[in-house]
Design an enzyme around this catalytic site. Sequence first.
Site, PDB file in Angstrom:
ATOM      1  CG  ASP A  39       6.741  58.282  -5.962  1.00  0.00           C
ATOM      2  OD1 ASP A  39       5.821  59.053  -6.315  1.00  0.00           O
ATOM      3  OD2 ASP A  39       6.820  57.109  -6.359  1.00  0.00           O
TER       4      ASP A  39
ATOM      5  CG  ASN B 259       4.008  64.352  -2.359  1.00  0.00           C
ATOM      6  OD1 ASN B 259       4.647  63.833  -1.452  1.00  0.00           O
ATOM      7  ND2 ASN B 259       4.438  65.401  -3.032  1.00  0.00           N
TER       8      ASN B 259
ATOM      9  CD1 TRP C 139       0.836  60.206   4.160  1.00  0.00           C
ATOM     10  CD2 TRP C 139      -0.174  62.061   3.395  1.00  0.00           C
ATOM     11  NE1 TRP C 139       0.429  60.937   5.247  1.00  0.00           N
ATOM     12  CE2 TRP C 139      -0.186  62.089   4.807  1.00  0.00           C
ATOM     13  CE3 TRP C 139      -0.745  63.118   2.701  1.00  0.00           C
ATOM     14  CZ2 TRP C 139      -0.748  63.134   5.525  1.00  0.00           C
ATOM     15  CZ3 TRP C 139      -1.319  64.167   3.415  1.00  0.00           C
ATOM     16  CH2 TRP C 139      -1.302  64.160   4.808  1.00  0.00           C
TER      17      TRP C 139
ATOM     18  NE  ARG D 291      -2.579  63.062  -7.801  1.00  0.00           N
ATOM     19  CZ  ARG D 291      -1.612  62.161  -7.673  1.00  0.00           C
ATOM     20  NH1 ARG D 291      -1.899  60.956  -7.232  1.00  0.00           N
ATOM     21  NH2 ARG D 291      -0.374  62.452  -7.992  1.00  0.00           N
TER      22      ARG D 291
ATOM     23  CD  GLU E  79       9.566  62.527 -18.051  1.00  0.00           C
ATOM     24  OE1 GLU E  79       9.992  62.961 -16.952  1.00  0.00           O
ATOM     25  OE2 GLU E  79      10.274  62.490 -19.075  1.00  0.00           O
ATOM     26  CG  ASN E  80       5.871  65.386 -12.393  1.00  0.00           C
ATOM     27  OD1 ASN E  80       6.711  65.680 -11.539  1.00  0.00           O
ATOM     28  ND2 ASN E  80       5.400  64.138 -12.501  1.00  0.00           N
TER      29      ASN E  80
ATOM     30  NE  ARG F 266       2.203  63.764 -11.635  1.00  0.00           N
ATOM     31  CZ  ARG F 266       2.386  63.258 -10.429  1.00  0.00           C
ATOM     32  NH1 ARG F 266       1.809  63.787  -9.387  1.00  0.00           N
ATOM     33  NH2 ARG F 266       3.166  62.205 -10.261  1.00  0.00           N
TER      34      ARG F 266
ATOM     35  NE  ARG G 129      10.544  56.077  -6.765  1.00  0.00           N
ATOM     36  CZ  ARG G 129      10.278  56.329  -8.033  1.00  0.00           C
ATOM     37  NH1 ARG G 129      11.238  56.290  -8.922  1.00  0.00           N
ATOM     38  NH2 ARG G 129       9.060  56.627  -8.423  1.00  0.00           N
TER      39      ARG G 129
ATOM     40  NE  ARG H 240       8.313  53.935 -11.462  1.00  0.00           N
ATOM     41  CZ  ARG H 240       7.255  53.198 -11.132  1.00  0.00           C
ATOM     42  NH1 ARG H 240       7.266  51.889 -11.303  1.00  0.00           N
ATOM     43  NH2 ARG H 240       6.171  53.761 -10.645  1.00  0.00           N
TER      44      ARG H 240
ATOM     45  CB  SER I 121      11.357  58.184 -12.031  1.00  0.00           C
ATOM     46  OG  SER I 121      10.624  57.104 -11.520  1.00  0.00           O
TER      47      SER I 121
HETATM   48  C1  FPP Z   1       5.481  62.651  -6.344  1.00  0.00           C
HETATM   49  O1  FPP Z   1       4.312  62.240  -5.684  1.00  0.00           O
HETATM   50  C2  FPP Z   1       5.751  64.060  -6.036  1.00  0.00           C
HETATM   51  C3  FPP Z   1       5.711  65.063  -6.945  1.00  0.00           C
HETATM   52  C4  FPP Z   1       5.412  64.833  -8.363  1.00  0.00           C
HETATM   53  C5  FPP Z   1       5.934  66.468  -6.566  1.00  0.00           C
HETATM   54  C6  FPP Z   1       6.852  66.717  -5.438  1.00  0.00           C
HETATM   55  C7  FPP Z   1       6.499  68.014  -4.820  1.00  0.00           C
HETATM   56  C8  FPP Z   1       6.599  68.316  -3.519  1.00  0.00           C
HETATM   57  C9  FPP Z   1       7.189  67.421  -2.537  1.00  0.00           C
HETATM   58  C10 FPP Z   1       6.086  69.618  -2.989  1.00  0.00           C
HETATM   59  C11 FPP Z   1       6.643  70.830  -3.598  1.00  0.00           C
HETATM   60  C12 FPP Z   1       8.127  70.813  -3.679  1.00  0.00           C
HETATM   61  C13 FPP Z   1       8.934  71.771  -3.186  1.00  0.00           C
HETATM   62  C14 FPP Z   1      10.387  71.718  -3.409  1.00  0.00           C
HETATM   63  C15 FPP Z   1       8.408  72.913  -2.416  1.00  0.00           C
HETATM   64  P1  FPP Z   1       3.120  61.663  -6.573  1.00  0.00           P
HETATM   65  O2  FPP Z   1       2.135  62.754  -6.735  1.00  0.00           O
HETATM   66  O3  FPP Z   1       3.638  61.078  -7.834  1.00  0.00           O
HETATM   67  O4  FPP Z   1       2.568  60.551  -5.634  1.00  0.00           O
HETATM   68  P2  FPP Z   1       1.859  59.204  -6.067  1.00  0.00           P
HETATM   69  O5  FPP Z   1       2.863  58.399  -6.852  1.00  0.00           O
HETATM   70  O6  FPP Z   1       1.495  58.583  -4.782  1.00  0.00           O
HETATM   71  O7  FPP Z   1       0.671  59.586  -6.895  1.00  0.00           O
END
Ligand code: FPP
Length: 245
Positions: free
Chosen positions: A24, A26, A29, A37, A71-72, A75, A192, A198, A200
């Site tokens: 979590d 990304n 960051w 994002r 759930e993604n 987005r 996590r 949580r 999730s």
């Molecule tokens: C959560 O961060 C992350 C994700 C929904 C996607 C995870 C994907 C990767 C790490 C890259 C691709 C994966 C592989 C295996 C090559 P978020 O976007 O929910 O962050 P936030 O909560 O800060 O918005």
Amino acid sequence: MKQPVAATSKDPTVVPRSVAVIMDGNGRWAQQAGFERIRGHERGTDAVRTTVTECARLGVQALTLYAFSEENWARPKREVALLMKLLQRFLVQERPTLMDNRVRLLHSGRRQRLDGKTLALLDETIATTAKNDGMLLNLAISYGGRQELVDAVQALARDVQAGRLRPDAIDAAAIAARLYQPTVPDPDLLIRTAGELRVSNFLLWQISYAEIWVTEVCWPEFGKQQLHAAFADFGRRTRKFGKVP
Ligand code: FPP
């Protein structure tokens, strides 16, 4: 580091046998760094490579990564498309690394909503790595814990209807056998990143007795140092599995 263990341990050099990660932060960051994002997801892919190779090197038997939840799909379209592109790229570019580290790829999740190209690359990489005898890398893509249980219950119902299974023969093992990847041991350690407390909808059945370790560090900045800290903390836990130690 010592051999992987699943049992009670207070040894900081112990390596968990099965590890699961909710990657979590990304987006956070990227926003903090002034990027879009998606740059966070790109940097997150580097953290995936580091974690996979380090877990394989340390002797972890199974690593499950939450790459894309059911759930993604809700987005923004552009973010979903870019995440799929990143997954596709990973599945091609990382094949040599997976082979060099004897890692075998598996998939957990529903195939229905994944596009043809992603499925083809997923299946190709699974086939290419099928004979590898090292760590299992279980990528959770289009995955939901409740959906996995729904699918398992449907499989049980079909077996009962076809006369292959008596209702009173349904036990925990019968359910576990119908999960997406029954050969992957239940996680000993659930990591996590980015501080949320949580689960999730991740591995709801399998994490019953997982030790949970949460770091404030966002996934793109997760590296060997954090992984070692998580393992060291795991080694200090007393695992009781509901019993008196
Ligand atoms: C959560 O961060 C992350 C994700 C929904 C996607 C995870 C994907 C990767 C790490 C890259 C691709 C994966 C592989 C295996 C090559 P978020 O976007 O929910 O962050 P936030 O909560 O800060 O918005």
